[in-house]
Design a protein around this motif. Structure first.
Motif, short mmCIF file in Angstrom:
data_model
loop_
_atom_site.label_atom_id
_atom_site.label_comp_id
_atom_site.label_asym_id
_atom_site.label_seq_id
_atom_site.Cartn_x
_atom_site.Cartn_y
_atom_site.Cartn_z
N VAL A 1 0.87 -1.18 0.00
CA VAL A 1 0.00 0.00 0.00
C VAL A 1 0.90 1.22 0.00
CG1 VAL A 1 -1.79 1.28 1.23
CG2 VAL A 1 -1.83 -1.22 1.22
N LEU A 2 0.88 1.96 -1.11
CA LEU A 2 1.75 3.13 -1.30
C LEU A 2 0.84 4.34 -1.51
CD1 LEU A 2 4.53 4.46 -1.80
CD2 LEU A 2 4.38 3.67 -4.18
N LEU A 3 0.40 4.94 -0.42
CA LEU A 3 -0.56 6.04 -0.45
C LEU A 3 -0.30 7.00 0.70
CD1 LEU A 3 -3.83 3.97 -1.03
CD2 LEU A 3 -2.86 5.61 -2.66
N PRO A 4 -0.63 8.28 0.53
CA PRO A 4 -0.55 9.22 1.66
C PRO A 4 -1.73 9.03 2.60
CG PRO A 4 -1.42 10.33 -0.29
CD PRO A 4 -1.06 8.93 -0.72
N GLN A 5 -1.69 9.72 3.75
CA GLN A 5 -2.77 9.64 4.72
C GLN A 5 -4.12 9.85 4.04
OE1 GLN A 5 -2.60 12.22 8.10
NE2 GLN A 5 -0.71 11.34 8.92
N GLY A 6 -5.11 9.04 4.41
CA GLY A 6 -6.45 9.21 3.86
C GLY A 6 -7.27 7.94 3.96
N ALA A 7 -8.55 8.06 3.60
CA ALA A 7 -9.46 6.92 3.68
C ALA A 7 -9.03 5.78 2.77
CB ALA A 7 -10.88 7.38 3.32
N ALA A 8 -8.37 6.10 1.64
CA ALA A 8 -7.95 5.06 0.70
C ALA A 8 -6.96 4.10 1.35
CB ALA A 8 -7.35 5.68 -0.55
#
Length: 540
Positions: free
Chosen positions: A85-92
């Motif tokens: 999982v390569l994502l910034p802070q957030g619901a995703a």
């Protein structure tokens, strides 16, 4: 005390007793059970730079994670597969975590700030078969696919691109219902790579039970968490063990919403504004970030607007001075907690309950057995310097390093997991952190922990941040060298260096003061906010 997936722990109860259920799934525990009970309860509140909010309730989180789980299964992701999982802070981020847990696969969190070499190593070492990312993440991965033969699927929340699948489109085709895999509490769920402050990074593989292992200490150090109107926030990356296990996952397990503010860098002025809005009630803030807040503390009525009722810090030593400032600035004790990627949240302080002593990390938290030991794993006498060790079994303890049995074996001495952190323990069980094994400085026969020196340096009015390391010396074996970041309005002159040396010498001792002082614009940090002292040792 009985601890199960549906019973929140009373960590003040005595005696404490673990009872971890045989079957447990993090995704179901942090999402589906709340979606069934209170579907419109907020789970994630995303706040943009303009102050606008978007709320994701638990019901929506359940549906999104179910659709994503279906999309991953259609791409042949199966139980036991590693999915990054390569994502910034957030619901995703949370949707992806919940979906992967429900599949029985293993989440490999990756920070958005990672460069291509860092990403390539972790993806290859873990053998990730899929990545859930966004446009910027997909762009970083574009040139790496040839080096990652196991990586079959890259899904982007921002839509399709060359070799990248359109995740929203795929999710729209899937059912809003998904039967989660019935996982054992002991089944692999999460693999977090160590920061690599010493040696190369290693994948610490955790079971689903790891979340249960965090709850007693988490609820205690956040003063009876959860309470009405609680809202958790952390500036820490949600790919770091601190962001995930010190804030996001325990909060959601307790049904408390988490505030997300994706940013590329820590902006202390923006954080002061956020806290002044008065919505944040609970926070996990690494010590480095607290010191940055202190350096630009606002004037006026900002403090009066802050409604924090609990705050914790971990990742680096907090220090008595920073703790005292935090108590004055926020109106509550900053509770320090200690752990590692391999076994987290095992020591801590609880200022609201009187379990706190200046200059110490705190004591063993409920459910964890922690000692300071000698090299042969025998307990040290009070005041004797040794290594912090945690007894197994412990629900928060990792299963082992991924594909590294020798490194896993070296981490243990009999029943004790060795942390590599030097400390001393007093008669009351309060532990004082001295530094990593290889951070401890040997000078003229003395063993000197950098933490005490750094805390003293921060007391100088010109110093904003500091790190102390050992520099080889023919006469003394090593001397203490300090690397200092100055506050605005101060220049790094020889006269200031001398004044800083005198300041430390008069407050500590002749063998602890820095015989050399170097000024830097910034200290080299890991993505988790730890000072990379091994890089400083190579810095002139």
């Amino acid at each position: 005390m009985l601890l199960s997936a549906d019973l929140e722990p009373d960590a003040t109860a005595s005696p404490f007793r673990w009872t971890v259920p045989g079957r447990y799934n993090i995704g179901v525990a942090i999402c589906d059970r709340w979606a069934a009970r209170t579907p419109e309860r907020p789970a994630i509140i995303e706040r943009d730079a303009g102050g606008h909010s978007r709320i994701t309730p638990f019901a929506a989180l359940r549906e999104r994670s179910n659709r994503l789980a279906g999309a991953l299964r259609r791409q042949d992701v199966a139980k036991g597969d590693r999915v990054a999982v390569l994502l910034p802070q957030g619901a995703a981020v949370v949707s992806a975590h919940v979906a992967i847990y429900k599949l029985g696969a293993v989440v490999v969190p990756l920070a958005s700030v990672f460069g291509v070499d860092t990403l390539a190593f972790r993806l290859a070492d873990a053998g990730c078969t899929a990545v859930v990312t966004d446009g910027p993440g997909a762009a970083k991965l574009a040139g790496l696919r040839a080096r990652l033969p196991a990586l079959n699927t890259v899904m982007s929340v921002d839509g399709a691109d060359a070799g990248v699948l359109d995740l929203p489109h795929l999710m729209a085709r899937e059912s809003p219902d998904f039967d989660a895999v019935d996982t054992a509490a002991e089944a692999p769920a999460l693999m977090i790579y160590t920061s690599g402050t010493t040696g190369g990074p290693k994948g610490a593989l955790h079971a689903h039970r790891v979340l249960l292992g965090h709850l007693p200490g988490f609820c205690l150090t956040h003063d009876g968490f959860p309470k009405p109107d609680d809202l958790m926030w952390t500036p820490a990356d949600w790919a770091w063990a601190g962001g995930l296990l010190n804030a996001v996952l325990p909060s959601l397990h307790c049904g408390v919403p988490v505030l997300a503010r994706p940013t590329e860098r820590f902006d202390p002025d923006a954080v002061w504004r956020l806290l002044a809005e008065g919505e944040v009630r609970n926070a996990f803030v690494p010590p480095t970030a607290l010191r940055m807040l202190r350096a630009v503390e606002p004037h006026g009525g900002t403090r009066q607007c802050i409604r924090l009722r609990s705050i914790t810090a971990a990742g680096e030593p907090l220090g008595a001075e920073t703790a005292a400032w935090g108590r004055d600035a926020f109106g509550v004790s900053v509770n320090e907690v200690f752990g590692q990627t391999e076994c987290n949240y095992v020591l801590g302080s609880w200022g609201q309950g009187g379990v706190s002593r200046p200059g110490t990390i705190g004591r063993a938290l409920p459910g964890h057995t922690v000692r300071v030991v000698r090299p042969d794993a025998t307990p040290c006498a009070p005041g004797e310097v040794g290594q912090i060790a945690v007894a197994q079994p412990d629900p928060a303890m990792f299963l082992g390093y991924w594909n590294a049995p020798e490194a896993t074996a070296a981490k243990f001495a009999g029943a004790w997991m060795l942390t590599g952190d030097q400390a001393r323990c007093d008669l009351d069980g309060f532990v004082s952190f001295l530094g990593r094994d290889d951070d401890v400085i040997t000078s003229a026969g003395y063993r000197i922990g950098p933490a005490e020196i750094e805390e003293c340096l921060l007391g100088h009015p010109a110093v904003s941040a500091a790190a102390a390391v050992g520099k080889p010396d023919r006469l003394r074996t090593e001397i203490v060298k300090a690397y200092v970041v100055l506050r605005p309005g101060h220049d790094g002159s020889p006269e200031l260096a001398t004044d800083i040396q005198r300041f430390v010498r008069t407050r500590l001792s002749a063998h602890e003061y820095p015989r050399e002082v170097a000024f830097l614009e910034a200290l080299p940090m890991t993505s988790s906010g730890k000072v990379m002292r091994r890089l400083l040792r190579d810095t002139p």
